[in-house]
Write an enzyme that holds these catalytic residues in place. Structure first.
Site, mmCIF file in Angstrom:
data_model
loop_
_atom_site.group_PDB
_atom_site.id
_atom_site.type_symbol
_atom_site.label_atom_id
_atom_site.label_comp_id
_atom_site.label_asym_id
_atom_site.label_seq_id
_atom_site.Cartn_x
_atom_site.Cartn_y
_atom_site.Cartn_z
ATOM 1 N N CYS A 167 -16.076 195.314 112.573
ATOM 2 C CA CYS A 167 -15.122 194.282 112.131
ATOM 3 C C CYS A 167 -14.869 194.343 110.626
ATOM 4 C CB CYS A 167 -15.557 192.874 112.544
ATOM 5 S SG CYS A 167 -14.327 191.648 112.016
ATOM 6 N N CYS A 226 0.736 199.886 121.911
ATOM 7 C CA CYS A 226 0.095 201.148 121.526
ATOM 8 C C CYS A 226 1.114 202.251 121.316
ATOM 9 C CB CYS A 226 -0.917 201.579 122.592
ATOM 10 S SG CYS A 226 -2.458 200.647 122.536
ATOM 11 N N ARG A 241 -5.681 191.868 126.028
ATOM 12 C CA ARG A 241 -5.736 190.751 125.086
ATOM 13 C C ARG A 241 -5.663 189.381 125.776
ATOM 14 N NH1 ARG A 241 -6.636 187.127 122.678
ATOM 15 N NH2 ARG A 241 -6.333 186.576 120.479
ATOM 16 N N CYS A 297 -5.409 201.086 124.346
ATOM 17 C CA CYS A 297 -5.236 201.711 125.673
ATOM 18 C C CYS A 297 -4.370 202.958 125.607
ATOM 19 C CB CYS A 297 -4.646 200.708 126.661
ATOM 20 S SG CYS A 297 -2.862 200.425 126.458
HETATM 21 N N1 LIG Z 1 -7.917 189.395 110.068
HETATM 22 C C1 LIG Z 1 -9.007 189.973 110.502
HETATM 23 O O1 LIG Z 1 -8.951 190.940 111.283
HETATM 24 C C2 LIG Z 1 -10.335 189.486 110.058
HETATM 25 C C3 LIG Z 1 -10.460 188.279 109.416
HETATM 26 N N2 LIG Z 1 -11.682 187.825 109.002
HETATM 27 C C4 LIG Z 1 -11.692 186.563 108.276
HETATM 28 O O2 LIG Z 1 -11.726 186.874 106.881
HETATM 29 C C5 LIG Z 1 -12.238 185.753 106.150
HETATM 30 C C6 LIG Z 1 -13.270 186.209 105.145
HETATM 31 O O3 LIG Z 1 -14.432 186.683 105.779
HETATM 32 P P1 LIG Z 1 -15.784 186.945 104.941
HETATM 33 O O4 LIG Z 1 -15.518 187.830 103.776
HETATM 34 O O5 LIG Z 1 -16.792 187.385 105.912
HETATM 35 O O6 LIG Z 1 -16.036 185.455 104.425
HETATM 36 P P2 LIG Z 1 -16.966 184.840 103.268
HETATM 37 O O7 LIG Z 1 -17.064 183.384 103.506
HETATM 38 O O8 LIG Z 1 -18.224 185.637 103.137
HETATM 39 O O9 LIG Z 1 -16.124 185.090 101.951
HETATM 40 C C7 LIG Z 1 -15.161 184.229 101.484
HETATM 41 C C8 LIG Z 1 -15.378 184.035 99.996
HETATM 42 O O10 LIG Z 1 -14.318 183.219 99.508
HETATM 43 C C9 LIG Z 1 -14.879 182.226 98.653
HETATM 44 N N3 LIG Z 1 -13.978 181.080 98.566
HETATM 45 C C10 LIG Z 1 -13.988 179.923 99.266
HETATM 46 N N4 LIG Z 1 -12.992 179.118 98.873
HETATM 47 C C11 LIG Z 1 -12.333 179.783 97.896
HETATM 48 C C12 LIG Z 1 -11.211 179.485 97.070
HETATM 49 N N5 LIG Z 1 -10.591 178.294 97.170
HETATM 50 N N6 LIG Z 1 -10.803 180.393 96.178
HETATM 51 C C13 LIG Z 1 -11.434 181.571 96.061
HETATM 52 N N7 LIG Z 1 -12.524 181.936 96.791
HETATM 53 C C14 LIG Z 1 -12.954 181.048 97.697
HETATM 54 C C15 LIG Z 1 -16.203 181.912 99.300
HETATM 55 O O11 LIG Z 1 -17.080 181.228 98.430
HETATM 56 P P3 LIG Z 1 -18.267 180.308 99.065
HETATM 57 O O12 LIG Z 1 -19.240 181.263 99.650
HETATM 58 O O13 LIG Z 1 -18.802 179.553 97.890
HETATM 59 O O14 LIG Z 1 -17.585 179.434 100.095
HETATM 60 C C16 LIG Z 1 -16.678 183.314 99.643
HETATM 61 O O15 LIG Z 1 -17.286 183.933 98.537
HETATM 62 C C17 LIG Z 1 -12.761 184.775 107.216
HETATM 63 O O16 LIG Z 1 -11.760 183.794 107.409
HETATM 64 C C18 LIG Z 1 -12.885 185.652 108.471
HETATM 65 O O17 LIG Z 1 -12.808 184.886 109.645
HETATM 66 C C19 LIG Z 1 -12.811 188.550 109.188
HETATM 67 C C20 LIG Z 1 -12.744 189.739 109.822
HETATM 68 C C21 LIG Z 1 -11.521 190.297 110.336
HETATM 69 N N1 LIG Z 2 -8.783 183.197 118.431
HETATM 70 C C1 LIG Z 2 -8.289 183.015 117.106
HETATM 71 C C2 LIG Z 2 -7.768 184.354 116.569
HETATM 72 C C3 LIG Z 2 -8.504 184.635 115.346
HETATM 73 C C4 LIG Z 2 -8.054 185.931 114.745
HETATM 74 O O1 LIG Z 2 -7.071 185.955 114.060
HETATM 75 N N2 LIG Z 2 -8.788 186.995 114.968
HETATM 76 C C5 LIG Z 2 -8.548 188.246 114.307
HETATM 77 C C6 LIG Z 2 -9.798 188.952 114.141
HETATM 78 S S1 LIG Z 2 -10.923 188.055 113.185
HETATM 79 C C7 LIG Z 2 -12.271 188.971 113.212
HETATM 80 O O2 LIG Z 2 -13.272 188.639 112.741
HETATM 81 C C8 LIG Z 2 -7.652 189.152 115.126
HETATM 82 O O3 LIG Z 2 -7.837 190.348 115.263
HETATM 83 N N3 LIG Z 2 -6.640 188.632 115.663
HETATM 84 C C9 LIG Z 2 -5.735 189.355 116.497
HETATM 85 C C10 LIG Z 2 -5.922 188.975 117.926
HETATM 86 O O4 LIG Z 2 -5.251 189.572 118.760
HETATM 87 O O5 LIG Z 2 -6.769 188.101 118.177
HETATM 88 C C11 LIG Z 2 -7.207 181.971 117.009
HETATM 89 O O6 LIG Z 2 -6.580 181.687 118.014
HETATM 90 O O7 LIG Z 2 -7.050 181.431 115.902
HETATM 91 ZN ZN LIG Z 3 -15.140 189.637 112.462
HETATM 92 ZN ZN LIG Z 4 -2.435 199.296 124.450
#
Ligand SMILES: NC(=O)C1=CN([C@@H]2O[C@H](COP(=O)(O)OP(=O)(O)OC[C@H]3O[C@@H](n4cnc5c(N)ncnc54)[C@H](OP(=O)(O)O)[C@@H]3O)[C@@H](O)[C@H]2O)C=CC1
Ligand SMILES: N[C@@H](CCC(=O)N[C@@H](CSC=O)C(=O)NCC(=O)O)C(=O)O
Ligand SMILES: [Zn+2]
Ligand SMILES: [Zn+2]
Length: 379
Positions: free
Chosen positions: A177, A106, A118, A100
């Site tokens: 994302c 921000c 949020r 915003c």
């Molecule tokens: N903080 C943020 O803003 C964001 C967070 N996220 C989060 O990030 C995470 C990853 O997303 P994404 O890349 O799409 O997920 P994926 O599931 O595609 O990738 C995760 C990888 O980790 C592997 N894995 C599972 N267990 C283990 C382990 N014990 N040790 C090592 N590797 C392991 C998986 O293998 P296998 O496929 O065999 O399970 C897979 O290859 C998710 O939790 C998602 O929700 C996503 C977007 C934004």
């Molecule tokens: N609703 C969830 C929150 C999960 C979370 O941590 N979301 C991330 C983005 S993950 C995208 O794929 C995030 O941006 N969090 C910040 C926020 O303000 O939500 C929970 O309560 O666990």
């Molecule tokens: Zn996401």
């Molecule tokens: Zn803001």
């Protein structure tokens, strides 16, 4: 002005009626945007693990029935009163992390976590605490302020950014994302140039961290994944080493192995799995005195992280990042330009394509282990 402006639009959307249920393709009504809102025709959307996280019922903020989806690309169909940042016809990316430019967050210059919408976003509502979706006479909740699994969606004006219309929306939707999160997590972390990095989990997020670490000049990039097929992916994106923790000798912890391999531990580690045990290993694989571990993965409700406080007392830092610390309205147009100029990978993440009717198969693809990102054609 489009001929649908000011009218309710009927379209198809994937509705999740209850936690744990598959999505159902339904006809929904999408109300016109109110003041400071934007209605978008969504053309493409990625499916992220966070959509599955909420669908499965593991998200403490999950509300149902809901239209999920937060990795979308579309075209502005109409805008409500007072909207000045986007116009009808603009190619846009909805932002689950609003910007915003006026709130305490921000203005702080310290975070991308805008506070303007949020609270209502987490309740599945628009900022005025109502919803724009109905189906069979029932109100349907919004998700992450974006709900991109609908052919039309309504978002707050602070939750959308216009991007170069030359950029293919079936690719740059992924900047809504996963890829941006990974990019930001690395470029906003000072010191990675010339340093060693370990990346736990080689899905889209981990691969993005690997690619960006290479881009900024990390000296060594160790990828860790339990899925052996991820080695080729990790190396293609820039990993110098790959370790599968399941192949270590019995009793050998991955963090011990990495500390030995790197003469004391890594300068930077990233959790890209959402597994709290992996988060601990990532922290403990850091070098004493200066190692920094970043949590990106999202862990389920009730999960907690733990380690011996001694790990922190002796100079390791544990941190986390949402949307990579990226301010979407300010930074996403530039990232799209970087993609168009070949500086940032996007096409390379797309392994699967689905139609809206096939969206549940897209969720299954995600679990199959050979899917980095599935892009859904919403038309
Ligand atoms: N903080 C943020 O803003 C964001 C967070 N996220 C989060 O990030 C995470 C990853 O997303 P994404 O890349 O799409 O997920 P994926 O599931 O595609 O990738 C995760 C990888 O980790 C592997 N894995 C599972 N267990 C283990 C382990 N014990 N040790 C090592 N590797 C392991 C998986 O293998 P296998 O496929 O065999 O399970 C897979 O290859 C998710 O939790 C998602 O929700 C996503 C977007 C934004
Ligand atoms: N609703 C969830 C929150 C999960 C979370 O941590 N979301 C991330 C983005 S993950 C995208 O794929 C995030 O941006 N969090 C910040 C926020 O303000 O939500 C929970 O309560 O666990
Ligand atoms: Zn996401
Ligand atoms: Zn803001």
């Amino acid at each position: 002005m489009s001929d649908t402006a000011g009218k309710v639009i009927k379209c198809k959307a994937a509705v999740c009626w209850a936690a744990g249920e598959p999505l159902k393709i339904e006809e929904v009504e999408v109300a016109p945007p109110q003041a400071h809102e934007v209605r978008i025709r969504i053309l493409h959307t990625g499916i992220c693990h966070t959509d599955e996280y909420t669908r499965s019922g593991k998200d403490p903020e999950g509300v149902f029935p809901v239209i999920l989806g937060h990795e979308g690309g579309g075209i502005v169909e109409s805008v409500g009163e007072g909207v000045t940042n986007v116009s009808v016809g603009d190619h846009v990316i909805p932002l689950y992390t609003a910007e915003c430019r006026e709130c305490k967050f921000c203005k702080s210059g310290k975070t991308n976590l805008c506070g303007s919408v949020r609270a209502t976003q987490g309740q599945g509502l628009m900022p005025d605490k109502s919803v724009r979706f109905t189906c069979k006479g029932q109100p349907i909740f919004h998700f992450m302020g974006t709900s991109t699994f609908s052919q039309y969606t309504v978002v707050a004006d602070v939750s959308v950014v216009a991007v170069n219309p030359k950029a293919p929306l079936d690719r740059v939707c992924l900047l809504g994302c996963g890829i941006t999160t990974a990019w930001g997590a690395v470029v906003k972390q000072p010191g990675i140039k010339g340093s060693s990095v370990a990346v736990f989990g080689c899905g889209a997020i981990g691969l993005g961290v690997i690619a960006t670490s290479q881009l900024v000049g990390a000296s060594r990039i160790i990828a860790i994944d339990t899925n052996p097929s991820k080695e080729a992916w990790a190396r293609k994106f820039g990993a110098t080493d790959f370790v599968n923790p399941t192949t270590l000798p019995e009793g050998k912890k991955i963090q011990e192995f990495l500390v030995e391999l790197t003469d004391g531990g890594l300068d930077y580690t990233f959790d890209c799995t959402g597994n709290v045990h992996v988060m601990r290993a990532a922290l403990e694989a850091c070098h004493k005195g200066w190692g920094v571990s970043t949590i990106i993965g999202v862990a389920a409700a009730g999960q907690e992280i733990s380690t011996r406080p001694f790990q922190l007392v002796t100079g390791r830092t544990w941190r986390g990042t949402a949307f990579g610390g990226v301010k979407g309205r300010t930074e996403l147009p530039g990232l799209v330009e970087d993609y168009l100029q070949g500086k940032v990978k996007v096409d390379e993440y797309v392994t699967h394509h689905r139609t809206l009717a096939e969206i549940n198969e897209g969720f299954h693809d995600m679990h199959a282990g050979d899917c980095i990102r599935c892009v859904v054609d919403m038309s």
